[in-house]
Structure formats: structure tokens, C-alpha cells
Design a protein around this motif. Structure first.
Motif, PDB file in Angstrom:
ATOM      1  N   THR A   1       0.847  -0.895  -0.035  1.00 30.62           N
ATOM      2  CA  THR A   1       0.099   0.076   0.111  1.00 30.62           C
ATOM      3  C   THR A   1       0.777   1.173   0.017  1.00 30.62           C
ATOM      4  O   THR A   1       0.489   1.740  -0.727  1.00 30.62           O
ATOM      5  CB  THR A   1      -0.856  -0.252   1.189  1.00 30.62           C
ATOM      6  N   THR A   2       2.231   1.250   0.471  1.00 32.55           N
ATOM      7  CA  THR A   2       2.990   2.232   0.074  1.00 32.55           C
ATOM      8  C   THR A   2       3.831   2.451  -1.046  1.00 32.55           C
ATOM      9  O   THR A   2       4.401   3.416  -0.967  1.00 32.55           O
ATOM     10  CB  THR A   2       4.408   2.122   0.585  1.00 32.55           C
TER      11      THR A   2
ATOM     12  N   ILE B   1       5.054  -7.380  -5.830  1.00 31.48           N
ATOM     13  CA  ILE B   1       6.198  -8.227  -5.130  1.00 31.48           C
ATOM     14  C   ILE B   1       5.527  -9.320  -5.373  1.00 31.48           C
ATOM     15  O   ILE B   1       4.394 -10.121  -5.055  1.00 31.48           O
ATOM     16  CB  ILE B   1       6.167  -7.586  -3.847  1.00 31.48           C
ATOM     17  N   SER B   2       6.626 -10.496  -6.111  1.00 29.90           N
ATOM     18  CA  SER B   2       6.494 -12.013  -6.321  1.00 29.90           C
ATOM     19  C   SER B   2       6.658 -12.493  -4.723  1.00 29.90           C
ATOM     20  O   SER B   2       7.663 -12.030  -3.856  1.00 29.90           O
ATOM     21  CB  SER B   2       6.962 -12.748  -7.022  1.00 29.90           C
TER      22      SER B   2
ATOM     23  N   LEU C   1       5.372  -6.023   3.567  1.00 23.01           N
ATOM     24  CA  LEU C   1       4.650  -6.593   3.004  1.00 23.01           C
ATOM     25  C   LEU C   1       4.581  -7.743   4.236  1.00 23.01           C
ATOM     26  O   LEU C   1       3.299  -8.059   4.886  1.00 23.01           O
ATOM     27  CB  LEU C   1       6.064  -7.219   3.253  1.00 23.01           C
ATOM     28  N   ILE C   2       4.965  -7.316   5.382  1.00 18.83           N
ATOM     29  CA  ILE C   2       4.802  -8.750   6.821  1.00 18.83           C
ATOM     30  C   ILE C   2       3.373  -8.486   7.253  1.00 18.83           C
ATOM     31  O   ILE C   2       2.621  -8.859   7.356  1.00 18.83           O
ATOM     32  CB  ILE C   2       5.562  -8.377   7.471  1.00 18.83           C
TER      33      ILE C   2
END
Length: 325
Positions: free
Chosen positions: A10-11, A17-18, A108-109
Motif C-alpha cells: 500500500t506504500t 512483489i512476487s 509486506l509482513i
């Protein structure tokens, strides 16, 4: 093996990203809710696919596993999109640093935990993380644990990048005023060292950028010591830390191939002892008696230990998991 999926942070909503995600094979006690998450962090040389053999070994085990996450950073492996923040960078090979990668990992986390683990963003720090990393991924793991204390419960560090070194200075400078050829090991000449330093500078010096745009120029300033700073895990104690190093002979042969058949003796005389001392320091970042292990030597493995010895990596990961779960 889990299928590759894609996600936009969202940033940085304009890039994908895979990643792969493997659900947990067990439920955790209520005292450790939310459940742990095990994340694999790539080096510069190999993408997330290099972890698949290790994951297959883990899944062969009868040990219950937490959720597993692999991913390729921007411009790496199956992630073909570049880091949007690098747009317009004067030098695209030095578009961003390791701290920027750590911030992306945090995001991502946060999103994966929300989507896959039903953990709200405001609860993200309650997830115990186990980070398994190779090469520069080890620096990223340390920086994540420093930047977000009390979140990382375990670290498995595979042949960490020498974060505080320019790699060239591992070898003596034959052109320095105080250099003495009589101090050289038998069979090693000043000319051989000079050539090695030149070759290494072209490939490994921090001034050399990367295809993905990840710069190492400030890495020595970010991580000036191998044995510190001491990290703090979720329980207020140091995380469980396992440090694994390459096989000295295998790495020397790899280095010789990279330099056109020369350099095996130089690697044995200078690089291997230097790397081993660095790894001895890394074990101490837990700061807790009994929570550090290593350096373990991965017999038969070069720098990319997960490629050469996925069985050993899986075994070390399972050992850490049993301590954390």
C-alpha cells in the motif's frame, strides 16, 4: 510447493512483489497468539526460488511448522517491477539502501499477516518472527530486528555478508609503505595479492551497485560490528541465533573459479579466517547465554548454503523452531 502470488504494497501501489505463502501445519497455544511467521530473506545472488528445496525438506519433517513466507525484492527474481522509489535515481544500481528494504519488508509482513493470518496491522508487533537469511539477507534480518525490537524470536544466518568490510581490505595492501613481502604465507606473492584486490574491488566493493538497485554504500555505517548491537526478542531476551558458515575448501574453489582459476590459496589464507571471525561475532548478537549457536560449518557448501545444503538449513531451522514454538 506453493504457487507464486503477487501483492502491491500500500506504500508503493504501482509495483507488484512476487511471494509464496505456506499456511501453518499446526495451531499454536493461546499463550503465543498470534502465531509465529517464518520468513526467508534472499541475498543479492539468488532469488526466493533458492529456498524451495529447504522448504521441501521442512515439509518432510513431522515437526509442526508455522506459516512460511518467501519473496523477491523489487527487481529480483520473479518480481520484475522495480522499486517505485528509485524512479529518477541518478544511479539506478544504487537507488535505495538496506533500511529501505527493511521498511518494505515491514509493510509486506503487515499486509500478509492481515490477509493470511487474520492479524490486524496494529497487532503486527505481536507476531513472533523467525528470519532465515543468506548473504546480504543476514544484514537485512539484523537491521529488521534492530529497527523493530521485540519482534524477532529467531535468526538463522547463512554465510552473512561481511557488512562492515569493503572486502578488498581483507587482503594486505602490497603497495602500502609498511608492507613486507616476507610476511606473506608460502606460495603467495605480492603480485597475486594485488591482482586479487583489483578483481574483488570490481565485483564486491560497496561502491559496486546491484541490478535490483540495492546499494551497500552505507552498510558498514549501519552495521559497523559483527557482534553488536545486541538484539531483543519478543520475551525481552535475546533471540535464538544460529550462525552457519561456508565450507572453507568449497568456498576457496568457488573463489578460484570466479577469478579465472587463481586465488584458492589467497582465500584460504585471508578470506576464510576473516569470515570465520566475523561469524564468531555474529553469534553474540543474542546477548543471552545458551541462545547462540555456531559458527556451524556447512560441509560441502559455498556461499549459497541453501542451494548446496538445503538439508542442513532445514535441520537448523527446525532446531530453532522447537525453541521458539
Amino acid at each position: 510447493m506453493a504457487d507464486l502470488q503477487h501483492i502491491a504494497l500500500t506504500t508503493k501501489p504501482t509495483a507488484q512483489i512476487s511471494y509464496t505463502f505456506h499456511p501453518a501445519t499446526t495451531t499454536t497455544p493461546s499463550s503465543t497468539t498470534p502465531p509465529p511467521l517464518l520468513i526467508f530473506l534472499n541475498g543479492l545472488g539468488l532469488p526466493q526460488a533458492s529456498w524451495f528445496a529447504t522448504i521441501a525438506k521442512l515439509q518432510e519433517s513431522t515437526t509442526p511448522l508455522p506459516a512460511l513466507l518467501t519473496y523477491d525484492r523489487y527487481g529480483q527474481g520473479a518480481t520484475t517491477d522495480r522499486d517505485p522509489a528509485d524512479e529518477g535515481a541518478e544511479d539506478p544500481t544504487h537507488g535505495h539502501d538496506c533500511l529501505a528494504v527493511v521498511r518494505d519488508l515491514r509493510q509486506l509482513i503487515t499486509q500478509i499477516a492481515n490477509d493470511k493470518l487474520n492479524v490486524k496491522p496494529e497487532e503486527i508487533d505481536s507476531i513472533p518472527l523467525i528470519l532465515v537469511a543468506n548473504s546480504i539477507g543476514c544484514a537485512l534480518a539484523r537491521l529488521y530486528a534492530q529497527t523493530y525490537p521485540r519482534t524477532v524470536a529467531g535468526l538463522v544466518l547463512l554465510d552473512s555478508v561481511l557488512a562492515n568490510s569493503d572486502f578488498v581490505s581483507i587482503f594486505p595492501d602490497p603497495d602500502a609503505e609498511d608492507f613486507s613481502a616476507t610476511s606473506l604465507p608460502e606460495g603467495i606473492t605480492a603480485d597475486a595479492i594485488r591482482t586479487a584486490r583489483e578483481n574483488i574491488a570490481r565485483i564486491f566493493h560497496p561502491s559496486v551497485g546491484s541490478k535490483e538497485g540495492l546499494s551497500r554504500k552505507n552498510l558498514a555505517a549501519l552495521l559497523p560490528d559483527s557482534d553488536g548491537p545486541v538484539l531483543t526478542g519478543p520475551d525481552g531476551k535475546g533471540p535464538f541465533v544460529t550462525v552457519v558458515g561456508h565450507d572453507f575448501d568449497t568456498f576457496a574453489k568457488e573463489s578460484a573459479k570466479m577469478s579465472g582459476g587463481r586465488g584458492e590459496e589467497l582465500t584460504k589464507a585471508y578470506a576464510n579466517p576473516y569470515w570465520h571471525r566475523y561469524n564468531q561475532g555474529l553469534v553474540k548478537i543474542t546477548g543471552e547465554e545458551g541462545r547462540g549457536k555456531g559458527p556451524v560449518i556447512a560441509e560441502g557448501a559455498g556461499h549459497f548454503i541453501q542451494k548446496d545444503r538445503p538439508d542442513l538449513v532445514a535441520g537448523e531451522v527446525l532446531e530453532v523452531l522447537k525453541k521458539v514454538l
